[in-house]
Motif scaffolding. Sequence first.
Motif, PDB file in Angstrom:
ATOM      1  N   ASN A 316       0.763  -1.296  -0.040  1.00 59.38           N
ATOM      2  CA  ASN A 316      -0.121   0.006  -0.149  1.00 59.38           C
ATOM      3  C   ASN A 316       0.783   1.395   0.079  1.00 59.38           C
ATOM      4  O   ASN A 316       0.355   2.268   0.327  1.00 59.38           O
ATOM      5  N   ILE A 317       2.158   0.934  -0.373  1.00 63.38           N
ATOM      6  CA  ILE A 317       3.034   2.066  -0.656  1.00 63.38           C
ATOM      7  C   ILE A 317       3.885   1.972  -1.805  1.00 63.38           C
ATOM      8  O   ILE A 317       3.897   0.827  -2.442  1.00 63.38           O
ATOM      9  N   GLU A 318       4.363   3.029  -2.600  1.00 67.98           N
ATOM     10  CA  GLU A 318       5.192   2.808  -3.612  1.00 67.98           C
ATOM     11  C   GLU A 318       6.608   2.652  -3.194  1.00 67.98           C
ATOM     12  O   GLU A 318       7.188   2.522  -2.197  1.00 67.98           O
ATOM     13  N   GLY A 319       7.273   1.955  -4.206  1.00 68.42           N
ATOM     14  CA  GLY A 319       8.661   1.766  -4.068  1.00 68.42           C
ATOM     15  C   GLY A 319       9.143   0.446  -3.490  1.00 68.42           C
ATOM     16  O   GLY A 319       7.921  -0.348  -3.370  1.00 68.42           O
ATOM     17  N   SER A 320      10.016  -0.240  -3.676  1.00 67.46           N
ATOM     18  CA  SER A 320      10.459  -1.626  -3.185  1.00 67.46           C
ATOM     19  C   SER A 320      10.542  -1.758  -1.654  1.00 67.46           C
ATOM     20  O   SER A 320      10.992  -0.728  -1.084  1.00 67.46           O
ATOM     21  N   GLN A 321      10.232  -2.993  -1.188  1.00 66.59           N
ATOM     22  CA  GLN A 321      10.194  -3.016   0.267  1.00 66.59           C
ATOM     23  C   GLN A 321      10.522  -4.464   0.558  1.00 66.59           C
ATOM     24  O   GLN A 321      10.283  -5.612  -0.103  1.00 66.59           O
ATOM     25  N   LYS A 322      11.395  -4.613   1.442  1.00 63.67           N
ATOM     26  CA  LYS A 322      11.470  -6.164   1.945  1.00 63.67           C
ATOM     27  C   LYS A 322      10.632  -6.489   3.357  1.00 63.67           C
ATOM     28  O   LYS A 322      10.676  -5.536   4.206  1.00 63.67           O
ATOM     29  N   VAL A 323      10.052  -7.510   3.159  1.00 62.31           N
ATOM     30  CA  VAL A 323       8.875  -7.796   4.366  1.00 62.31           C
ATOM     31  C   VAL A 323       9.281  -8.899   4.933  1.00 62.31           C
ATOM     32  O   VAL A 323       9.639 -10.054   4.285  1.00 62.31           O
ATOM     33  N   ASN A 324       9.343  -9.006   6.368  1.00 64.98           N
ATOM     34  CA  ASN A 324       9.704 -10.139   7.247  1.00 64.98           C
ATOM     35  C   ASN A 324       8.723 -10.876   7.619  1.00 64.98           C
ATOM     36  O   ASN A 324       7.773 -10.330   8.305  1.00 64.98           O
ATOM     37  N   ILE A 325       8.565 -12.015   7.810  1.00 66.88           N
ATOM     38  CA  ILE A 325       7.653 -12.969   8.172  1.00 66.88           C
ATOM     39  C   ILE A 325       8.296 -13.621   9.320  1.00 66.88           C
ATOM     40  O   ILE A 325       8.810 -14.523   9.135  1.00 66.88           O
ATOM     41  N   LYS A 326       7.793 -13.354  10.562  1.00 64.70           N
ATOM     42  CA  LYS A 326       8.417 -13.703  11.816  1.00 64.70           C
ATOM     43  C   LYS A 326       7.401 -15.023  12.259  1.00 64.70           C
ATOM     44  O   LYS A 326       6.230 -14.745  12.469  1.00 64.70           O
ATOM     45  N   TRP A 327       7.952 -16.256  12.215  1.00 66.12           N
ATOM     46  CA  TRP A 327       6.947 -17.298  12.793  1.00 66.12           C
ATOM     47  C   TRP A 327       7.259 -17.964  14.095  1.00 66.12           C
ATOM     48  O   TRP A 327       8.603 -17.782  14.191  1.00 66.12           O
ATOM     49  N   LYS A 328       6.511 -17.979  14.709  1.00 61.51           N
ATOM     50  CA  LYS A 328       6.787 -19.095  16.040  1.00 61.51           C
ATOM     51  C   LYS A 328       5.999 -20.252  16.148  1.00 61.51           C
ATOM     52  O   LYS A 328       4.780 -20.139  16.180  1.00 61.51           O
ATOM     53  N   LEU A 329       6.547 -21.589  16.210  1.00 60.46           N
ATOM     54  CA  LEU A 329       5.721 -22.784  16.263  1.00 60.46           C
ATOM     55  C   LEU A 329       5.758 -23.243  17.490  1.00 60.46           C
ATOM     56  O   LEU A 329       6.741 -23.206  18.225  1.00 60.46           O
ATOM     57  N   VAL A 330       4.553 -23.383  18.219  1.00 61.58           N
ATOM     58  CA  VAL A 330       4.492 -23.876  19.427  1.00 61.58           C
ATOM     59  C   VAL A 330       3.838 -25.441  19.569  1.00 61.58           C
ATOM     60  O   VAL A 330       2.848 -25.810  18.829  1.00 61.58           O
TER      61      VAL A 330
END
Length: 372
Positions: A316-330
């Motif tokens: 929802n913004i212009e320009g390149s971006q790196k997105v982290n997906i932080k996961w935690k399995l329990v």
Amino acid sequence: MKKSIRKPENWQDFESLCKKLWGEIWECHEIKKNGRSGQNQHGVDVYGIPKNEIGYYGIQCKGKDDYVNSKLKKSEIDNEIKKARLFTPKLKKFYFATTANKDSLIEEYARVKDIESREDGFFEIHLFCWEDISDLIEENKNTFDWYVKNINHKIAFDVKVTFHDDTTHLDFNPKLVKKYITYKTIPFKPPTGGIFDLGYSPSENRKQRREIDIEPQPIRYFINGTNYNRSSCVFSIRIKNIGNTAIKNYKMYFDIDSDGVTVDTVSKQDKFYDLYQYTYNTFMFKGTNNGVFEPEETILVQKDSIRTDDICLRPNIEGSQKVNIKWKLVSEDFADEGILTLQLNTEIIERESVEEDEIPREDEIVFLNYVE
């Protein structure tokens, strides 16, 4: 990675664990196992002189008979105390370390015997059940690392968490429409009640249209056709059990760590009139980019894998971006966490429009889905 502390599989491993653990607690590099199997050990399996002490401490490692379901009995305590009094040189402290679970009656009995022993001029008596030992393992890093990597390696929990294509990174090239909107104010027109007048004002139409224009769904079905959203990036997450034991009662939380995206699970509807009540295993928390994967089947056996529902994401913004997906399995006996990454290389298509509304509005620039 943190693993739940499990009991050793046999008494030999438990004895080695006690030697390692109390060696670290006592800061005693010369701690030893007493004799060899079959010899008279006088109630002492492990012994040593703690740092800054001059007397020997001894440990009796209980759990050799009926190992898994063993319970410590008062008669065992009495017998081992009697034998330990013959240990040479005289012990200053005598420890019972047992794989048995905590039992308030046995703990009370050990405290009573401790006072009796001191009053008779003998050693102190201390009892550590499995829950106590687990706490000590977690408090002593060297022992914890050694135990998890060696003895407890026989029960090895591990997972491999990737995207659907077995990678930990995905690149997307979404398109966004950067729209320059000029507003024209028109007089309010009340509904006429005619057969084609649905009673929707321009403001209401604008609101409904805008909700669709910024949602991340990749496909939208309408009564008169289908739209394909080229702003949407679709992926799923795969969990594979690469350990040597089943993972039970598990779920996975994930946090898509970016304010520059909108996230949802992909609708399973495949036509406009599709009213089937589909089931989902992946859910987004309202108003956030956080979600949870809760599979219907709660056991993941060795070498098997499972996937989340498809997840859709749009910038929802212009320009390149790196997105982290932080996961935690329990799970019941195991927890793990990590990060997957997305690279969004967003292409911008600029457009202009003039829109009518009965409410005066400031001209604006909005980022809308690129729909085909």
